[in-house]
Design an enzyme around this catalytic site. Structure first.
Site, mmCIF file in Angstrom:
data_model
loop_
_atom_site.group_PDB
_atom_site.id
_atom_site.type_symbol
_atom_site.label_atom_id
_atom_site.label_comp_id
_atom_site.label_asym_id
_atom_site.label_seq_id
_atom_site.Cartn_x
_atom_site.Cartn_y
_atom_site.Cartn_z
ATOM 1 N N CYS A 122 4.220 -0.942 3.589
ATOM 2 C CA CYS A 122 5.132 -0.841 2.447
ATOM 3 C C CYS A 122 6.350 0.002 2.837
ATOM 4 O O CYS A 122 6.222 1.008 3.539
ATOM 5 C CB CYS A 122 4.432 -0.160 1.282
ATOM 6 S SG CYS A 122 3.196 -1.170 0.472
ATOM 7 N N ARG A 163 0.807 -0.878 8.163
ATOM 8 C CA ARG A 163 0.917 0.447 8.758
ATOM 9 C C ARG A 163 -0.359 0.840 9.514
ATOM 10 O O ARG A 163 -0.303 1.415 10.598
ATOM 11 C CB ARG A 163 1.178 1.424 7.604
ATOM 12 C CG ARG A 163 1.055 2.867 7.935
ATOM 13 C CD ARG A 163 2.303 3.390 8.533
ATOM 14 N NE ARG A 163 2.181 4.803 8.853
ATOM 15 C CZ ARG A 163 3.046 5.469 9.557
ATOM 16 N NH1 ARG A 163 4.128 4.876 10.017
ATOM 17 N NH2 ARG A 163 2.876 6.746 9.803
ATOM 18 N N ARG A 179 -2.936 -7.124 -1.154
ATOM 19 C CA ARG A 179 -3.156 -6.377 0.088
ATOM 20 C C ARG A 179 -4.191 -5.273 -0.146
ATOM 21 O O ARG A 179 -4.963 -4.952 0.745
ATOM 22 C CB ARG A 179 -1.855 -5.704 0.552
ATOM 23 C CG ARG A 179 -0.926 -6.606 1.332
ATOM 24 C CD ARG A 179 0.221 -5.788 1.901
ATOM 25 N NE ARG A 179 -0.297 -4.562 2.470
ATOM 26 C CZ ARG A 179 0.311 -3.384 2.427
ATOM 27 N NH1 ARG A 179 1.484 -3.261 1.864
ATOM 28 N NH2 ARG A 179 -0.234 -2.324 2.970
ATOM 29 N N ASP A 232 -0.562 7.788 -3.921
ATOM 30 C CA ASP A 232 -0.880 6.398 -4.269
ATOM 31 C C ASP A 232 -1.096 6.215 -5.772
ATOM 32 O O ASP A 232 -1.065 5.090 -6.261
ATOM 33 C CB ASP A 232 -2.134 5.930 -3.518
ATOM 34 C CG ASP A 232 -1.846 5.639 -2.052
ATOM 35 O OD1 ASP A 232 -0.666 5.654 -1.665
ATOM 36 O OD2 ASP A 232 -2.806 5.400 -1.299
ATOM 37 N N ARG A 263 8.166 6.669 7.458
ATOM 38 C CA ARG A 263 6.838 6.544 8.048
ATOM 39 C C ARG A 263 6.855 6.540 9.579
ATOM 40 O O ARG A 263 6.443 5.564 10.210
ATOM 41 C CB ARG A 263 6.129 5.315 7.484
ATOM 42 C CG ARG A 263 6.169 5.272 5.981
ATOM 43 C CD ARG A 263 5.342 4.176 5.405
ATOM 44 N NE ARG A 263 3.963 4.595 5.177
ATOM 45 C CZ ARG A 263 3.040 3.836 4.615
ATOM 46 N NH1 ARG A 263 3.328 2.629 4.250
ATOM 47 N NH2 ARG A 263 1.818 4.293 4.435
ATOM 48 N N PRO A 264 7.325 7.605 10.198
ATOM 49 C CA PRO A 264 7.288 7.684 11.665
ATOM 50 C C PRO A 264 5.850 7.885 12.160
ATOM 51 O O PRO A 264 4.944 8.131 11.356
ATOM 52 C CB PRO A 264 8.134 8.918 11.971
ATOM 53 C CG PRO A 264 8.034 9.772 10.765
ATOM 54 C CD PRO A 264 7.834 8.852 9.589
ATOM 55 N N ILE A 265 5.651 7.794 13.486
ATOM 56 C CA ILE A 265 4.295 8.045 14.030
ATOM 57 C C ILE A 265 4.318 9.201 15.031
ATOM 58 O O ILE A 265 3.479 9.293 15.907
ATOM 59 C CB ILE A 265 3.670 6.776 14.660
ATOM 60 C CG1 ILE A 265 4.547 6.217 15.799
ATOM 61 C CG2 ILE A 265 3.385 5.721 13.627
ATOM 62 C CD1 ILE A 265 3.782 5.242 16.694
ATOM 63 N N LYS A 269 -10.100 0.542 0.436
ATOM 64 C CA LYS A 269 -9.271 -0.039 1.508
ATOM 65 C C LYS A 269 -8.967 1.012 2.577
ATOM 66 O O LYS A 269 -9.107 0.748 3.769
ATOM 67 C CB LYS A 269 -7.948 -0.555 0.915
ATOM 68 C CG LYS A 269 -6.885 -0.874 1.951
ATOM 69 C CD LYS A 269 -5.608 -1.351 1.318
ATOM 70 C CE LYS A 269 -4.581 -0.274 1.054
ATOM 71 N NZ LYS A 269 -3.876 0.274 2.226
ATOM 72 N N ASN A 270 -8.554 2.190 2.130
ATOM 73 C CA ASN A 270 -8.108 3.201 3.097
ATOM 74 C C ASN A 270 -9.252 3.816 3.884
ATOM 75 O O ASN A 270 -9.014 4.540 4.857
ATOM 76 C CB ASN A 270 -7.303 4.298 2.380
ATOM 77 C CG ASN A 270 -5.929 3.791 1.961
ATOM 78 O OD1 ASN A 270 -5.542 2.676 2.308
ATOM 79 N ND2 ASN A 270 -5.203 4.598 1.205
#
Ligand code: UD1
Length: 420
Positions: free
Chosen positions: A115, A91, A394, A301, A120-122, A22-23
């Site tokens: 999630c 995300r 997901r 993960d 989780r900033p950008i 997925k990633n």
């Protein structure tokens, strides 16, 4: 709403084939924004996140054709996404930012969801775009970037996977040389660089902390098969190690999973690389100490699935989560099954070997949900795992089906939202 009914399981045995990661697939799909020529991705897993990103890319004007598990994407004239609700679901949606900016000189994206495992900033993504010459304007709930990009130097304060990918995607279609220092080294980064290289970018240093990208004015289409999913593979291995398992994983890349394989062997199971695949035999028994780190360290993960395994190990296992600040939500649900877990800030102490009894638990996030499915295999009787937000689907294609093919008894029921 998905509900899983999981029965106790003493042994998993047999073979399973691992899907594509997925990633890896999500950033590769975003690379289609860089060219008007077709980008074909093979063996794309059937995941909700892939479907959501397909919808987001379609909203950006990308044409998409699916034939069995091959996905072909091409973008004549891409534009910024217009449906914020779609972006808030995942995300990885933020990865449209870099390629849109490089291709059109403008990108407006709403701040991403995913999630709730941390803030989780950008900021690192934005720092990268600024280093390439973009003007960044933050408004409540969204960010607008514009400007003609040129090569630049970026130092990431943390080797963020997403920020490295976003900068790579932007730099590939930017005239000049870009250097990313303290870049992420994950296998999915190397896979993205391989694909961008096939599209015409010249990239060196992928998989190291310093990546150099010689961007091009025009990129081409290509055909690419993403790498196998090391997290799906690791989840199945943890499940096997919780039982008297003998499981063969086909299509994995053990070199992507070294930290996990060492930890599994520390529990006492045997791991063998054979020409047919990766074989794990035996039941884990010794407790472990796990510190999550950026690659090649132990993947965050895998922390939750490994904690499910720790429930069965004799003695106290210690988990230190250094990547995300809120990633022990599954522990609370494991306690409902009878687990003995104490949490102090970013440390979890798991006293394994206690008898667990099936009850109703709720999926907390993607990997936490999978870990609870594994914990259900260890519990006596029946565990009912509610997954109202569809977290597990997901990121896992048929996880219950894969476990059942190895001997587990898991039934999936779909009920209408709100139904009891
Ligand atoms: C990716 C993976 C996710 C995995 C994570 C870490 C995808 C689609 N998701 O997520 O499964 O758990 O890597 O291996 O590939 N951070 C900042 N500022 C930023 C970006 C990140 O502070 O601009 C922080 C995050 O809050 C977090 C840490 O850096 O604490 C790691 O995040 P990052 O590596 O970016 O993870 P993702 O790319 O979101």
């Amino acid at each position: 709403m998905a509900t899983y009914r999981i029965r106790h399981c003493e042994q998993l045995s047999g073979e399973v084939s691992i899907h594509a990661a997925k990633n890896a697939v999500l950033p590769l799909m975003c690379a289609s924004l860089l060219t008007r020529e077709p980008l074909t991705l093979e063996k794309v897993p059937a995941l909700t996140d892939v479907r959501t990103l397909t919808d987001i890319l379609a909203d950006c004007g990308v044409s998409i054709h699916q034939e069995q598990d091959s996905l072909t994407l091409w973008s004549e004239e891409p534009t910024s996404p217009s449906v914020p609700d779609l972006l808030s679901r995942m995300r990885a949606s933020v990865l449209v930012m870099g390629p849109l900016l490089a291709r059109t000189g403008y990108a407006r994206v709403s701040l991403p969801g995913g999630c709730a495992i941390g803030q989780r900033p950008i900021d690192l993504h934005l720092k990268g775009m600024e280093a390439l010459g973009a003007q960044v304007q933050l408004t409540p709930g969204s960010v607008t970037l514009q400007g003609k990009l040129r090569g630049g130097n970026v130092y990431l304060d943390f080797p963020s996977v997403g920020a490295t990918e976003n900068i790579l995607l932007a730099a590939a279609l930017t005239d000049g040389v870009t250097r990313i220092d303290n870049a992420a080294k994950e296998p999915e980064i190397i896979d993205l660089c391989d694909c961008l290289s096939k599209m015409g970018a010249r990239i060196s240093g992928a998989g190291t902390g310093a990546i150099i990208i010689r961007g091009q004015k025009l990129l081409h289409g290509c055909t690419h098969r993403p790498i196998p999913d090391r997290i799906e593979a690791g989840t199945i291995l943890c499940a096997s190690a919780m039982t008297e398992g003998s499981v063969l994983l086909r299509g994995v890349r053990p070199e992507h999973m070294r930290a996990l394989l060492f930890k599994l062997m520390e529990t006492g199971v045997k791991v063998r690389e054979t020409p047919a695949g990766l074989r794990l035999t035996g039941r884990g028994s010794q407790p472990i100490q796990v510190r999550t780190l950026a690659y090649p360290g132990f993947p965050t993960d895998m922390q939750a699935p490994m904690m499910a395994l720790a429930l069965r190990l004799r003695g106290t296992s210690i988990f230190l989560e250094t990547i995300f600040e809120n990633r022990f939500m599954h522990a609370r649900e494991m306690v409902r099954l009878g687990a003995d877990i104490r949490i102090e800030d970013r440390i979890a102490l798991v006293s394994g070997g206690r008898m667990l009894s099936g009850t109703t638990v709720s999926s907390t996030d993607l990997r936490g949900g999978a870990a609870l499915m594994l914990a259900g295999l260890a519990a006596e009787g029946e565990t009912v795992l509610r997954d109202p937000h569809g977290h597990i689907a997901r990121g896992y294609e048929r996880l219950p089906g894969m476990l059942c093919s190895l001997g587990a008894d898991i039934r999936q029921e779909e009920t209408a939202p709100g139904a009891v």
